[in-house]
Every structure is written in structure tokens, then in C-alpha cells.
Write an enzyme that holds these catalytic residues in place. Structure first.
Site, PDB file in Angstrom:
ATOM      1  N   ASN A 304     140.692  93.407 -59.922  1.00 58.21           N
ATOM      2  CA  ASN A 304     140.000  93.779 -58.690  1.00 58.21           C
ATOM      3  C   ASN A 304     139.841  95.298 -58.628  1.00 58.21           C
ATOM      4  OD1 ASN A 304     140.396  90.967 -57.718  1.00 58.21           O
ATOM      5  ND2 ASN A 304     142.523  91.643 -57.505  1.00 58.21           N
ATOM      6  N   HIS A 337     144.634  96.583 -70.475  1.00 60.90           N
ATOM      7  CA  HIS A 337     143.500  95.658 -70.427  1.00 60.90           C
ATOM      8  C   HIS A 337     142.845  95.651 -69.044  1.00 60.90           C
ATOM      9  CE1 HIS A 337     141.289  91.827 -71.130  1.00 60.90           C
ATOM     10  NE2 HIS A 337     141.560  91.632 -69.840  1.00 60.90           N
ATOM     11  N   GLU A 338     143.657  95.481 -68.007  1.00 61.68           N
ATOM     12  CA  GLU A 338     143.096  95.406 -66.650  1.00 61.68           C
ATOM     13  C   GLU A 338     142.500  96.750 -66.223  1.00 61.68           C
ATOM     14  OE1 GLU A 338     142.691  92.601 -65.484  1.00 61.68           O
ATOM     15  OE2 GLU A 338     144.143  91.425 -66.603  1.00 61.68           O
TER      16      GLU A 338
END
Length: 347
Positions: A304, A337-338
Site C-alpha cells: 500500500n 521487495h515491498e
């Protein structure tokens, strides 16, 4: 033999009938597109809320760009619509031009499409606002707006509210155009009990007493940059926050001292992507990055924009339990990664 031939012909006829059935149309039309969402939510998480516990009231104002058509179609799932209005902007002031009874709305359970029929064509390329009042459920799974419990350091059960809108669960939080292509800005106002705190993709502007409800505050957040609905996220918790204006960690008070490694990894990841892309994170559209933990979560992490939510074990390293090198390598991989999604996918 005749029986076999007859059976074969019957089956062939049935397959022809089945093949002629039209496939449901899942994609939305581009005749009407959203440009912004203004969302107000009041969730009920306390035992003292009685029958309303694990539900919420909501309103959403969707600013639209209209091109053609006699209907507006978007998505909803689970939420119950209580009221619907259509406004037209007149010198930037919305003026009500049509109201709709709930029975006038058309809903398709298979495609989760909600259609608002218009009495007449609207003015082409003009700006309109569609407003819904609705009731929602704070779910017990791990999709949409859901609830999670944990036992705190004083052996007391606590409940928090978490969101997971990816892939198609923003529509179960509020009515919306729930396809990645329909990017829009999002503003959020959240009414919460006084002991709770809320976080959202964008920064908190102010907290004021909720004039319409006793012992609650209204948290008012800034608008996000244009983004897809699956990135919409917020949390309602009794967590603590630490960090600085660039990066904040949001976690349980008893876990605060065990997230330092994750905090350092996130700091370094932001700096590395700033340097690699030559496009600093703050220039993408949001001034801060927040990383948060959830005792239960559907994925290791969810990208998000501005509020990355992780499973607790990704960010929290308890001594002599999950603070070995393999655990930290796992944390490093997931956070990097995020974080990469802020540049590759989100913006």
C-alpha cells in the site's frame, strides 16, 4: 445402440445451449470515470458498542468525469447502500440534481457491479459527484476491512481493524471503481474511540473531537496522489509509532524495541531506491513512508502506497526465537521487495 445415440444427441443439444449462454461482463465502462474519493468511516470495535460491534457506518463522495451514457456503473460487495445522491458542480459547488431509492439501484451478484440508472443524459465532459451512504462489516477473514485480535503484555485481549484491498476488496470497504486502471485521489476521515489511533496512506492533518459521537475523535487525513483502489489502506489500533518524518514504524508497544532491524532495513531500502532511480521517494507523491505490523495478515507484506502492512514476524524479531540470520534475511527480502513497489507499480 439407439439409446446411446439418443443420449449423445441430448448431451450435444445441452452443450449447445450452455455454449450460447452469454459470458458475464466483468469490466467497467469508461463512459464515466472517477477522479477523487472523499471517504468518511465510523467503525465499531468495542464490546460497549453492543450490536453494532464489528460494523461501520460510511459515506463516500466520488467526483466523476462524465462522457456519455444513461447509467453509472461501479463496484460494491458486502456493503449495504442506504442512500444515493447525484450532484453537478456549479462553480466548484456541488448541487444535488437527482436522488435514488435503494430499489432503483441495480446490482449483479456475479460481477459485483452496482448500476445507478440516470433519468436523462448528463452534460458531456462535465464534473459530477456521486454520493453513497452505506453500512459495512468489519470482517473476520483477511480481506477488505477486517478485524484481528491479540493478547497484550498485560494478558488482555485487544482488537484492531486492518485493511487488505488487493485484489478486488476495496469494493467491500466502500463503493468504488475497483479496477487498477481507474486511478483517483483518496481523502479519508475516520471516527475512532479515544483510546485508538488511526493511520492511512497519507499523513494525518488533524484530530478533532467527533461532534456527532461521545468519546470519539475524528482523524482527518491529507489526500493521496492518484492511485489504484487496491492500494487504499488504513488501520485502527492501539499501537505506538516511532521514527521520523521520513519513515515511521507502527506496532504493538511490547514489540517496539524488537523492530529496530526492520526499521534500519526500510531506511536503507528507501535511500537505495532514491539513488538507483534518481527519483526520491518524496517526489513520487507522498511525504512519508509508514511500515506497520498485523498479528494476522493474508500476505508477508502488502505494498500500500505510504502504508506498507506486514505480518508481525516480518518486522518483529524476538530474542532467541526469530532473530537469527535466516530470519533477518527473510525480513530484508520482504521489505526491499515491498519498498520497490513504491517506484515500480504504485506511482
Amino acid at each position: 445402440m439407439n439409446l446411446l445415440i439418443t443420449t449423445f444427441l441430448l448431451l450435444l443439444g445441452c452443450s449447445a445451449v450452455i455454449s450460447d449462454a452469454p459470458e458475464p461482463s466483468y469490466r467497467l465502462s469508461k463512459d464515466v470515470t472517477p477522479t477523487s474519493y472523499d471517504i468518511w468511516l465510523r467503525p465499531y470495535l468495542l464490546a460497549s458498542d453492543g450490536e453494532r460491534r464489528y460494523t461501520y457506518n460510511g459515506e463516500v463522495n466520488i467526483t466523476l468525469q462524465y462522457s456519455k451514457g444513461r447509467e453509472i456503473t461501479l463496484h460494491k460487495n458486502i456493503v449495504n447502500i442506504t442512500s444515493t445522491w447525484l450532484y453537478k458542480y456549479n462553480n466548484n459547488t456541488p448541487v444535488a440534481i437527482q436522488t435514488f431509492g435503494t430499489r432503483e439501484l441495480i446490482y449483479d451478484n456475479i460481477t459485483q457491479k452496482l448500476t445507478v440508472p440516470l433519468k436523462e443524459n448528463l452534460d458531456q465532459y462535465e464534473k459530477y459527484m456521486l454520493r453513497f451512504g452505506f453500512l459495512g462489516q468489519i470482517r473476520d477473514g483477511m480481506q477488505g476491512f477486517f478485524r484481528v485480535n491479540y493478547t497484550n503484555e498485560n494478558k488482555r485481549e485487544k482488537w484492531i481493524g486492518v485493511t487488505q484491498a488487493q485484489r478486488i476488496d476495496a469494493r467491500s470497504i466502500f463503493p468504488c471503481f475497483d479496477e487498477p486502471e481507474f486511478k483517483a485521489t483518496f481523502r479519508l476521515e475516520l471516527s475512532r474511540p479515544t483510546q485508538y489511533r488511526t493511520v492511512f496512506n497519507a499523513e494525518l492533518l488533524e484530530s478533532i473531537p467527533d461532534a456527532s459521537s461521545f468519546n470519539r475523535y475524528l482523524d482527518i487525513f491529507a489526500a493521496t496522489p492518484p492511485m489504484s483502489t487496491y492500494l487504499f489502506a488504513f488501520m485502527v489500533t492501539e499501537y505506538v509509532t516511532y521514527g521520523n518524518d521520513d519513515l515511521k514504524v507502527i506496532t504493538r508497544v511490547e514489540h517496539q524495541n524488537y523492530t529496530r532491524f526492520a526499521y534500519e532495513v526500510a531506511q536503507r531500502a528507501l535511500k537505495a531506491f532514491d539513488a538507483y532511480t534518481q527519483l526520491p521517494y518524496k517526489q513520487l507523491g507522498l511525504p512519508q513512508m509508514q511500515i506497520a505490523t498485523s498479528p494476522k495478515f493474508a500476505h508477508n507484506g502488502m505494498e500500500n502506497w505510504g502504508l506498507v502492512i506486514y505480518k508481525e514476524e516480518v518486522l518483529v524479531h524476538m530474542p532467541d526465537y526469530n532473530d537469527g540470520w535466516s530470519d533477518k534475511e527473510y525480513t530484508l527480502n520482504i521489505i526491499v521487495h515491498e519498498t520497490a513497489h513504491m517506484w515500480f507499480g504504485n506511482s
